[in-house]
Design a protein around this motif. Structure first.
Motif, PDB file in Angstrom:
ATOM      1  N   ASP A 242      47.948  34.701  32.614  1.00 17.50           N
ATOM      2  CA  ASP A 242      49.101  34.687  31.724  1.00 17.50           C
ATOM      3  C   ASP A 242      50.358  34.579  32.589  1.00 17.50           C
ATOM      4  OD1 ASP A 242      51.181  35.198  30.033  1.00 17.50           O
ATOM      5  OD2 ASP A 242      50.105  36.714  28.872  1.00 17.50           O
ATOM      6  N   LEU A 243      50.869  33.326  32.706  1.00 18.27           N
ATOM      7  CA  LEU A 243      51.997  33.109  33.615  1.00 18.27           C
ATOM      8  C   LEU A 243      53.243  33.877  33.190  1.00 18.27           C
ATOM      9  CD1 LEU A 243      51.788  29.321  34.508  1.00 18.27           C
ATOM     10  CD2 LEU A 243      51.505  31.268  36.037  1.00 18.27           C
ATOM     11  N   ALA A 244      53.440  33.956  31.858  1.00 20.55           N
ATOM     12  CA  ALA A 244      54.627  34.656  31.375  1.00 20.55           C
ATOM     13  C   ALA A 244      54.606  36.112  31.831  1.00 20.55           C
ATOM     14  CB  ALA A 244      54.699  34.571  29.857  1.00 20.55           C
ATOM     15  N   LYS A 245      53.450  36.755  31.697  1.00 17.23           N
ATOM     16  CA  LYS A 245      53.344  38.149  32.124  1.00 17.23           C
ATOM     17  C   LYS A 245      53.371  38.258  33.649  1.00 17.23           C
ATOM     18  CE  LYS A 245      51.106  40.644  28.394  1.00 17.23           C
ATOM     19  NZ  LYS A 245      49.958  41.431  27.981  1.00 17.23           N
ATOM     20  N   PHE A 246      52.782  37.264  34.285  1.00 24.26           N
ATOM     21  CA  PHE A 246      52.695  37.289  35.743  1.00 24.26           C
ATOM     22  C   PHE A 246      54.076  37.146  36.380  1.00 24.26           C
ATOM     23  CE2 PHE A 246      51.783  35.281  39.881  1.00 24.26           C
ATOM     24  CZ  PHE A 246      50.933  36.240  40.404  1.00 24.26           C
ATOM     25  N   LEU A 247      54.959  36.415  35.701  1.00 20.44           N
ATOM     26  CA  LEU A 247      56.253  36.114  36.320  1.00 20.44           C
ATOM     27  C   LEU A 247      57.436  36.908  35.758  1.00 20.44           C
ATOM     28  CD1 LEU A 247      55.874  32.248  36.666  1.00 20.44           C
ATOM     29  CD2 LEU A 247      55.884  33.927  38.502  1.00 20.44           C
ATOM     30  N   THR A 248      57.219  37.685  34.714  1.00 20.89           N
ATOM     31  CA  THR A 248      58.346  38.458  34.183  1.00 20.89           C
ATOM     32  C   THR A 248      58.107  39.947  34.354  1.00 20.89           C
ATOM     33  OG1 THR A 248      57.362  38.498  31.979  1.00 20.89           O
ATOM     34  CG2 THR A 248      58.945  36.750  32.413  1.00 20.89           C
ATOM     35  N   ILE A 249      59.211  40.675  34.513  1.00 25.25           N
ATOM     36  CA  ILE A 249      59.123  42.130  34.535  1.00 25.25           C
ATOM     37  C   ILE A 249      59.407  42.580  33.107  1.00 25.25           C
ATOM     38  CG2 ILE A 249      60.081  44.258  35.465  1.00 25.25           C
ATOM     39  CD1 ILE A 249      60.796  42.655  37.990  1.00 25.25           C
ATOM     40  N   SER A 250      58.339  42.924  32.430  1.00 26.86           N
ATOM     41  CA  SER A 250      58.443  43.190  30.999  1.00 26.86           C
ATOM     42  C   SER A 250      58.042  44.634  30.718  1.00 26.86           C
ATOM     43  CB  SER A 250      57.521  42.238  30.243  1.00 26.86           C
ATOM     44  OG  SER A 250      56.179  42.493  30.613  1.00 26.86           O
ATOM     45  N   GLN A 251      57.830  44.916  29.421  1.00 29.01           N
ATOM     46  CA  GLN A 251      57.409  46.270  29.044  1.00 29.01           C
ATOM     47  C   GLN A 251      56.100  46.663  29.719  1.00 29.01           C
ATOM     48  OE1 GLN A 251      57.393  47.712  25.163  1.00 29.01           O
ATOM     49  NE2 GLN A 251      59.483  47.151  24.719  1.00 29.01           N
ATOM     50  N   ASP A 252      55.262  45.660  30.029  1.00 28.60           N
ATOM     51  CA  ASP A 252      53.987  45.968  30.679  1.00 28.60           C
ATOM     52  C   ASP A 252      54.179  46.565  32.068  1.00 28.60           C
ATOM     53  OD1 ASP A 252      52.715  45.006  28.512  1.00 28.60           O
ATOM     54  OD2 ASP A 252      52.278  43.031  29.340  1.00 28.60           O
ATOM     55  N   ASP A 253      55.346  46.369  32.641  1.00 33.07           N
ATOM     56  CA  ASP A 253      55.600  46.878  33.991  1.00 33.07           C
ATOM     57  C   ASP A 253      56.304  48.239  33.992  1.00 33.07           C
ATOM     58  OD1 ASP A 253      54.791  44.489  35.679  1.00 33.07           O
ATOM     59  OD2 ASP A 253      56.172  43.584  34.237  1.00 33.07           O
ATOM     60  N   ILE A 254      56.612  48.750  32.813  1.00 33.24           N
ATOM     61  CA  ILE A 254      57.329  50.031  32.748  1.00 33.24           C
ATOM     62  C   ILE A 254      56.342  51.192  32.914  1.00 33.24           C
ATOM     63  CG2 ILE A 254      58.627  51.574  31.213  1.00 33.24           C
ATOM     64  CD1 ILE A 254      60.025  49.119  30.056  1.00 33.24           C
ATOM     65  N   ASP A 255      56.733  52.137  33.737  1.00 34.93           N
ATOM     66  CA  ASP A 255      55.950  53.362  33.894  1.00 34.93           C
ATOM     67  C   ASP A 255      56.463  54.354  32.842  1.00 34.93           C
ATOM     68  OD1 ASP A 255      54.740  55.691  34.570  1.00 34.93           O
ATOM     69  OD2 ASP A 255      55.357  55.696  36.674  1.00 34.93           O
ATOM     70  N   TRP A 256      55.798  54.365  31.700  1.00 34.71           N
ATOM     71  CA  TRP A 256      56.308  55.128  30.556  1.00 34.71           C
ATOM     72  C   TRP A 256      56.347  56.624  30.826  1.00 34.71           C
ATOM     73  CZ3 TRP A 256      58.983  52.469  27.351  1.00 34.71           C
ATOM     74  CH2 TRP A 256      58.674  51.133  27.113  1.00 34.71           C
ATOM     75  N   LYS A 257      55.449  57.111  31.639  1.00 38.00           N
ATOM     76  CA  LYS A 257      55.421  58.560  31.893  1.00 38.00           C
ATOM     77  C   LYS A 257      56.602  59.028  32.734  1.00 38.00           C
ATOM     78  CE  LYS A 257      50.458  59.026  31.324  1.00 38.00           C
ATOM     79  NZ  LYS A 257      49.156  59.042  31.951  1.00 38.00           N
ATOM     80  N   GLU A 258      57.323  58.070  33.296  1.00 35.85           N
ATOM     81  CA  GLU A 258      58.495  58.417  34.107  1.00 35.85           C
ATOM     82  C   GLU A 258      59.778  57.817  33.524  1.00 35.85           C
ATOM     83  OE1 GLU A 258      58.525  60.405  36.754  1.00 35.85           O
ATOM     84  OE2 GLU A 258      56.359  60.735  36.620  1.00 35.85           O
ATOM     85  N   THR A 259      59.682  57.262  32.313  1.00 34.69           N
ATOM     86  CA  THR A 259      60.835  56.574  31.708  1.00 34.69           C
ATOM     87  C   THR A 259      61.447  57.424  30.593  1.00 34.69           C
ATOM     88  OG1 THR A 259      60.136  54.350  32.281  1.00 34.69           O
ATOM     89  CG2 THR A 259      61.455  54.555  30.283  1.00 34.69           C
ATOM     90  N   GLN A 260      62.774  57.551  30.649  1.00 36.75           N
ATOM     91  CA  GLN A 260      63.465  58.378  29.639  1.00 36.75           C
ATOM     92  C   GLN A 260      64.094  57.546  28.523  1.00 36.75           C
ATOM     93  OE1 GLN A 260      65.883  60.059  32.830  1.00 36.75           O
ATOM     94  NE2 GLN A 260      65.143  62.093  32.269  1.00 36.75           N
TER      95      GLN A 260
END
Lengths: 542, 69
Positions: free
Chosen positions: A337-355
């Protein structure tokens, strides 16, 4: 009797005034001198999806729950695009209320308009939510009738002006105007053929055109193309002349009982720079990214490689094509998935450390409360945390000039109430003029200021006001009226002699009419409930 | 107006529903509403059998074209 409501998306009041002053918009001048006029106050922020939802339902955003194009799920990180089914799950468009009273309506291009309402009269869906291969009209035969009458009917105005030469601009403008002339012809024939008592017809051309070429009005704009003669700053008024001609045609065919309302859902202004809020939240320690090698690699790419590649691609005029190809590639046969591979999206967020985080553009922030799957802000800490975040947002400064970027950051419930507290933003940021808060499709983690996707837009308080005109024998001559977007639905219903449904936030604006009594307020839910039961029954038959 | 006869039992049922639904003052109003809306929905379904869903890729592309994404 017909009440015509004509929407000219994104037309700023000062542009109309310039056209009137120069004698080029005689119908607007006629409406101003012989009718009611003033402003339309938009939603906060002035986002078209939220604005037209408010117009359609007579409810403020906090009571219809459509806050943006992209909606965060309740207590979830997932988000979905708004459509008419979402809006109708919480509110009823005015044309469905009128339909339940047996009145035919004509509706065109009011977002979220897909799927179309199966109301008597006609409904043409909007240019945002309609699938490229979807049916855009009800009754269905209307679609083929429109397509037969026109050379190549386009549901939306032409986008994608990326040139910087006179020839490329002329080519874009010629094609743009051709499409809009054709659309006006279609609308004229719809008005003649259907003769509905209520017409709600919206043209998106002014908004789209200003997004594309709004910088031509501002010689100080960073993207002002010096290669293009100043005379082209006249183009927006040329477009308004097309609609002035249409309104002239309409006013000349109006009977003495007909009423015309003209509005824009917000204004427009130049955008010099944009803010990526997720990048700012990351740099301020409110949002964390995953520590996986892939996310780190992407961060390196966005901070050091992609901006240079972007500059080169823009020079070669292949940037938008490449970007679109990548964004559309969701894996396919390659399995990557090039879109996911090349973008910093919600999939890259560390939710346990995000406020805190944002899911769409225009400054709506969500706090990662413990109601979320990996939420970390408890109810006990919520208020103190939010107050600190608001303070930090309002202190946001331009990294080079030190200029203040945010006009104000508001508490979600102060703007939208608490009816949809699970999906409404916790904070709403209003930027200063010339800034826009961009969609966080991806981000550079070392810079939160980015180039705007378009050189003009509507974000600050200056762009929260659109136009308002009312015209007809029953309309009073009065100035300085400020209409809320929620006022239009009850005002149209009242002008037609229909009771106003309980639950609408807007009000019937009696002061714009000479002799129309205020309507009663009645319960419509029985009719709506009966209709939904019938729809459910019929859909199950097939 | 064309008159139609409704069996007493059916009339009583509709009358009961009309009272429970806000917005219908008379039983006849609800009967007329049900008939007209049912016909319109059936007619709509016959002409428009394919219930379509929103295509998120299309919306994304359109919003990107417009500068929202």
């Amino acid at each position: 009797m017909t009440v015509y409501t004509i929407g000219l998306d994104g037309v700023p009041p000062n542009l109309i005034q310039d056209g009137i002053d120069s004698g080029r918009l005689p119908t607007f001048q006629k409406m101003k001198e012989n009718g009611a006029n003033g402003f339309t106050k938009s939603t906060v922020p002035p986002v078209s999806m939220m604005a037209w939802s408010t117009f359609a339902t007579g409810k403020e955003p906090g009571n219809h729950g459509v806050f943006n194009f992209l909606m965060k799920g309740e207590d979830s990180y997932e988000s979905t695009f708004a459509d008419s089914s979402l809006l109708k799950s919480t509110a009823t468009p005015v044309w469905e209320y009128l339909d339940s009273r047996g009145l035919q309506t004509g509706v065109m291009n009011i977002m979220p308009g897909f799927p179309a309402s199966k109301t008597s009269g006609f409904h043409i869906t909007d240019h945002i939510t309609t699938p490229s291969d979807g049916d855009f009209a009800f009754p269905p035969q209307l679609q083929s009738e429109i397509e037969e009458k026109t050379n190549s009917f386009q549901l939306g105005p032409l986008t994608g002006f990326t040139g910087d030469s006179e020839a490329s601009l002329e080519s874009y403008v010629d094609q743009f105007f051709k499409i809009e002339h054709e659309r006006v012809d279609v609308v004229k024939s719809l008005i003649e053929d259907y003769n509905c008592p209520a017409m709600f017809l919206v043209f998106s051309a002014p908004d789209v055109f200003l997004h594309e070429i709004g910088h031509l009005l501002d010689p100080q704009h960073p993207e002002y193309p010096k290669e293009i003669p100043e005379a082209y700053s006249d183009l927006p008024i040329q477009l308004l002349e097309l609609f002035d001609d249409f309104l002239e045609w309409l006013t000349e065919r109006m009977s003495e009982t007909d009423i015309l309302l003209v509005l824009s859902d917000h204004g427009h202004g130049p955008i010099y720079e944009a803010v990526n809020l997720n990048a700012w939240l990351y740099q301020s320690g409110y949002l964390s990214l995953d520590s996986s090698p892939l996310t780190q690699l992407k961060q390196f790419g966005y901070n050091h490689i992609y901006p240079k590649a972007e500059t080169i691609m823009k020079k070669l005029k292949v940037y938008h094509q490449v970007k679109r190809t990548l964004a559309r590639d969701s894996g396919g046969d390659s399995g990557i998935d090039l879109a996911k591979f090349l973008t910093i999206s919600q999939d890259d967020i560390d939710w346990k450390e995000t406020q805190a985080f944002t899911v769409a553009g225009d400054g709506q922030i969500y706090i990662n409360t413990t109601e979320h799957p990996n939420g970390i802000i408890s109810p006990a800490d919520y208020e103190e945390f939010r107050s600190q975040l608001i303070k930090d947002i309002e202190d946001m400064k331009h990294t080079k000039t030190g200029e203040s970027i945010i006009d104000e950051a508001l508490k979600g419930e102060d703007v939208y109430g608490s009816e949809y507290s699970g999906t409404r933003p916790d904070i709403v940021c209003i930027p200063n003029p010339k800034y826009r808060i961009t969609f966080p499709q991806t981000m550079q983690s070392d810079s939160f200021l980015v180039s705007p996707q378009k050189p003009a837009g509507h974000s600050s308080k200056e762009e929260q006001y659109g136009i308002f005109y009312a015209y007809g024998d029953q309309v009073d001559t009065i100035s300085d009226i400020t209409m809320s977007l929620a006022d239009y639905a009850p005002t149209v219903m009242g002008a037609l002699g229909m009771p106003i449904p309980k639950g609408m936030d807007g009000r019937f604006r009696t002061e714009i009419f000479t002799d129309i009594a205020s309507p009663s307020v009645e319960e419509y839910q029985g009719r709506i409930k009966a209709k939904k039961a019938i729809q459910s029954l019929v859909s199950n038959i097939n | 107006m064309t008159k139609i006869d409704v069996p007493k039992q059916t009339y009583n049922s509709v009358e009961r529903v009309a009272k429970s639904l806000d917005g219908f003052e008379e039983t006849e109003e609800l009967i007329l509403y049900i008939l007209s809306e049912f016909c319109r929905e059936i007619d709509g379904e016959i002409n428009d059998k394919n219930e379509q869903d929103v295509n998120e890729d299309d919306i994304e592309e359109r919003l990107e074209d417009l500068g929202y994404l």
